[in-house]
Design a protein around this motif. Structure first.
Motif, PDB file in Angstrom:
ATOM      1  N   THR A 295      78.411  27.649  63.527  1.00 27.94           N
ATOM      2  CA  THR A 295      78.350  26.087  62.638  1.00 27.94           C
ATOM      3  C   THR A 295      78.944  25.600  62.499  1.00 27.94           C
ATOM      4  O   THR A 295      80.067  25.176  62.261  1.00 27.94           O
ATOM      5  N   ARG A 296      80.100  27.470  61.242  1.00 24.35           N
ATOM      6  CA  ARG A 296      81.312  27.250  60.943  1.00 24.35           C
ATOM      7  C   ARG A 296      82.688  26.784  61.766  1.00 24.35           C
ATOM      8  O   ARG A 296      83.431  26.269  62.366  1.00 24.35           O
ATOM      9  N   THR A 297      82.912  27.872  62.755  1.00 24.62           N
ATOM     10  CA  THR A 297      83.862  27.965  64.036  1.00 24.62           C
ATOM     11  C   THR A 297      84.212  26.581  64.181  1.00 24.62           C
ATOM     12  O   THR A 297      84.832  25.360  64.436  1.00 24.62           O
ATOM     13  N   ARG A 298      82.464  25.791  65.003  1.00 23.76           N
ATOM     14  CA  ARG A 298      82.572  25.014  66.397  1.00 23.76           C
ATOM     15  C   ARG A 298      82.990  23.516  64.747  1.00 23.76           C
ATOM     16  O   ARG A 298      83.989  23.012  65.688  1.00 23.76           O
ATOM     17  N   LEU A 299      82.611  23.286  63.945  1.00 21.69           N
ATOM     18  CA  LEU A 299      82.425  22.202  63.633  1.00 21.69           C
ATOM     19  C   LEU A 299      83.922  21.786  62.742  1.00 21.69           C
ATOM     20  O   LEU A 299      84.976  21.109  62.768  1.00 21.69           O
ATOM     21  N   SER A 300      84.020  23.291  62.362  1.00 22.55           N
ATOM     22  CA  SER A 300      86.533  23.291  61.464  1.00 22.55           C
ATOM     23  C   SER A 300      86.960  23.234  62.821  1.00 22.55           C
ATOM     24  O   SER A 300      87.702  22.461  63.022  1.00 22.55           O
TER      25      SER A 300
END
Ligand code: CP
Length: 306
Positions: free
Chosen positions: A54-59
């Motif tokens: 969630t975090r890594t991909r979207l950021s």
């Protein structure tokens, strides 16, 4: 030649500090409070996620967009990997599309390095198996530096599933290189003695199987997620929270200035109690996410030469 970011092991203090400084300059844009220069105008980044995120991909997508670049996202599910195409063949084909960089998350330890040896574009490791998660290590460092303004002499505990954690390895390399002292804490099954020798600055690393004994002198406590997907034999031990969870009672024994970190996703009530995760005075968990956007902007610029 393409510039990759595959690991923090071996990156010296000067290199780490340059990335952190650049990331810091992007914090207003990461928070949506400023518009940065479009340094990635016309650049195309493939986001290849063969493991969930969630975090890594979207950021990474947010960082690319903030700098004026474009993302193409490919996840393992729904790609031709389901037809038997190999990890390397997939990357070679994406490279042939003419992308400027590929961000890759894979369960294969060393997978990002394998791609870097074979493709033309820049490769950024977004987590490879149990090995490293370099942009997470950088955002952890940025978060700590934003609070304390330094690393020298800081006492950091990284707690939990160390054996399976690429987050722990990247944070350990970066923090000890920058001058912090790190105590790795976990049950013997999740904290092999060999971890003491992983960091270049071995004198700055200690191991402990007793969380209660480490709480008193800490500046930072970084709780790790129990990685159920990598656990050999199944679930979480029934006494995990009792022995290694940051419970309400344990948090009350931390020094007043000590901050709480977690890379996410949080197993609430396992590694961290709800009220500790949500304590706005101590918890940096959501700030870490914002810092992740700034760090990934800095890393993209670094790898793409702007
Ligand atoms: N910290 C982290 O890597 O989170 P995601 O798995 O959601 O990307």
């Amino acid at each position: 030649m393409a510039r990759h970011l595959l690991q923090l092991e071996g990156v010296d203090a000067e290199g780490l500090t340059a990335l952190l400084d650049r990331a810091r300059s992007h914090l207003p844009a990461a928070r949506g409070e400023a518009t940065p220069a479009r340094s990635m105008d016309g650049r195309l980044v493939a986001q290849l996620f063969f493991e969930d995120s969630t975090r890594t991909r979207l950021s990474f997508e947010a960082a690319t967009a903030r700098l004026g670049g474009r993302s193409m996202a490919l996840q393992g599910a729904g790609s031709s990997a389901s037809k038997g195409e190999t990890f390397l063949d997939t990357a070679l084909n994406v490279d042939a599309l003419g992308v400027d960089a590929m961000v890759v998350r894979t369960s294969i330890s060393g997978g990002a390095a394998l791609l870097a040896r074979n493709v033309r574009c820049a490769v950024i490791n977004a987590g490879d198996g149990r090995r490293e998660h370099p942009t997470q290590g950088l955002l952890d460092c940025l978060t700590i530096r934003e609070v304390f303004g330094r690393f020298d002499g800081l006492r950091v505990a990284i707690v939990g599933d160390i054996a399976n954690s690429r987050v722990a390895r990247s944070a350990l390399h970066a923090l000890t290189t920058l001058g912090a002292h790190v105590t790795l804490v976990g049950p013997p099954t999740l904290l092999p003695a060999s971890m003491a020798g992983v960091a270049h600055h071995r004198d700055r690393v200690a191991l402990s199987h007793d969380l209660d004994a480490t709480l008193g002198g800490l500046d930072v406590i970084m709780m790790l997620r129990v990685q159920l997907e990598r656990a050999a034999g199944g679930g979480v031990a029934s006494d995990y929270r009792e022995l290694f969870g940051l419970t309400h009672a344990r948090a009350a024994r931390l020094p007043g200035h000590c901050i709480v970190m977690h890379p996410g996703p949080v197993n609430r009530g396992v590694e961290v109690d709800d009220d500790v995760a949500d304590d706005v005075r101590r918890s940096q968990i959501l700030r870490q996410v914002t810092h992740g956007v700034a760090v990934r902007m800095a890393v993209l610029e670094h790898c793409l030469g702007r």
